[in-house]
Scaffold this active site. Structure first.
Site, PDB file in Angstrom:
ATOM      1  N   ALA A  58       1.843  62.409 -11.358  1.00 10.34           N
ATOM      2  CA  ALA A  58       0.580  62.014 -10.723  1.00 10.34           C
ATOM      3  C   ALA A  58       0.353  60.515 -10.721  1.00 10.34           C
ATOM      4  O   ALA A  58      -0.362  59.998  -9.851  1.00 10.34           O
ATOM      5  CB  ALA A  58      -0.579  62.692 -11.450  1.00 10.34           C
ATOM      6  N   GLU A  71      12.346  66.116 -19.182  1.00 10.84           N
ATOM      7  CA  GLU A  71      13.343  65.291 -18.480  1.00 10.84           C
ATOM      8  C   GLU A  71      14.737  65.513 -19.068  1.00 10.84           C
ATOM      9  O   GLU A  71      15.734  65.526 -18.334  1.00 10.84           O
ATOM     10  CB  GLU A  71      12.959  63.809 -18.554  1.00 10.84           C
ATOM     11  CG  GLU A  71      13.900  62.883 -17.825  1.00 10.84           C
ATOM     12  CD  GLU A  71      13.374  61.445 -17.794  1.00 10.84           C
ATOM     13  OE1 GLU A  71      12.648  61.090 -16.846  1.00 10.84           O
ATOM     14  OE2 GLU A  71      13.672  60.693 -18.750  1.00 10.84           O
TER      15      GLU A  71
END
Ligand code: 5GW
Ligand code: MN
Length: 291
Positions: free
Chosen positions: A144, A235
């Site tokens: 975001a 990740e």
């Protein structure tokens, strides 16, 4: 449609790698004709789902994120913005172009930021099965704290795609911040791996994003049961997944850049930029690896 014919002896870029050893294209400015691609994807009436999480204070990023997406993201195609948030009332009311729609999805908040970040895999997996499969053709899953600043279109779409982390495009394997503890499910041995992919931008068909998020979520939970958390959370798991399930397309750092990293010669466009965060105000503590 009028366009220049491709020429066998005129490679479009000679300064950067444009195809992987497994023949996946790496997407750079100058390597694609956007008119041809738009025609192909319009013929199929492609619908793209853009997923973004805005939990707690991260709702402040939504206005600029959505406004810039309206200017640069998949212009001329059908788009559904799926906004995962604990504060649906804080989702800004923005006038959208035709064929585009904002869909707030209420989700729970987690007290630890690592959990907020990692649980995205679980929630994406759940909603992929629950609704995305019947509503969109492709999913694009992003952070975001970002803004679009140039064209991001159908050239990114493929069965399953990842994005090269802007801090590691030139790095050797041993410098990649992969998880190196064999006890974690995200473990990658020193002599494996192709690129270091960023957790902030990946996607593919709904079926492939379902598979990717399922594997990452299950591995995150397996680690949690052994009281281990991968060095860069989801990740790390995404990077592990891509070692053994090679992406069918790879986005160059044009698609995820941070202005603190300067303006290298090879970078012809900055399409999607990290928004500088006041770390003290927006979160309690965390050192970003975008440095
Ligand atoms: C809060 C504190 C520390 C780290 C992350 C958060 C946080 C992340 C949050 O409070 N709310 C939230 O929605 N997120 C989501 O996780 C956002 O979509 C955010 O872009 C994503 C990843 O977290 P980032 O952007 O802070 O991580 P970096 O590595 O890009 O700095
Ligand atoms: Mn981010």
């Amino acid at each position: 449609m009028v366009y220049t014919k491709p020429h066998i002896f005129k490679p479009l870029r000679t300064d950067v790698l444009t195809v992987t050893p497994w023949l996946a294209p790496i997407i750079w400015e100058g390597t694609f004709n956007v008119d041809i691609l738009n025609e192909q994807f319009r013929q199929r009436n492609t619908t793209v789902g853009l997923t973004v999480f805005a939990i707690k204070k991260y709702v402040v990023f939504l206005q600029q994120f959505l406004e810039t997406a309206e200017t640069y993201f998949m212009v001329g195609h059908r788009v559904k913005y799926y906004i995962f948030t604990d504060r649906p009332e804080a989702v800004p009311n923005i006038t959208l172009k035709e064929g585009r729609e904002i869909i707030p999805i209420r989700v729970q908040n987690y007290p630890r930021w690592q959990e907020i970040s990692m649980r995205r895999m679980e929630m994406l997996n759940h909603y992929a099965q629950q609704r995305f499969i019947s509503e969109v053709d492709f999913l694009v899953c992003v952070d975001a704290d970002m803004r679009f600043s140039d064209h991001v279109g159908v050239e990114i779409l493929s069965t399953v795609f990842g994005t090269i982390h802007p801090s590691f495009y030139a790095a050797e394997r041993q410098a990649f911040t992969y998880e190196r503890r064999p006890t974690s499910k995200a473990y990658i041995p020193q002599d494996e791996g192709d690129f270091y992919y960023i957790g902030a931008f990946f996607g593919g068909t709904v079926a492939e994003v379902y598979k990717l998020t399922e594997k990452c979520h299950k591995d995150i939970m397996a680690d949690k049961n052994k009281s281990i958390e991968a060095v860069w959370q989801e990740e790390s798991h995404l990077n592990k997944y891509f070692v053994y399930h090679k992406p069918t397309k790879i986005l160059s750092p044009e698609y995820l850049w941070d202005n603190s990293l300067g303006n290298p010669k090879f970078l012809k466009k900055k399409r999607f930029l990290a928004v500088p965060k006041n770390h003290a105000a927006i979160r309690n503590k965390r050192n970003s690896n975008l440095k």
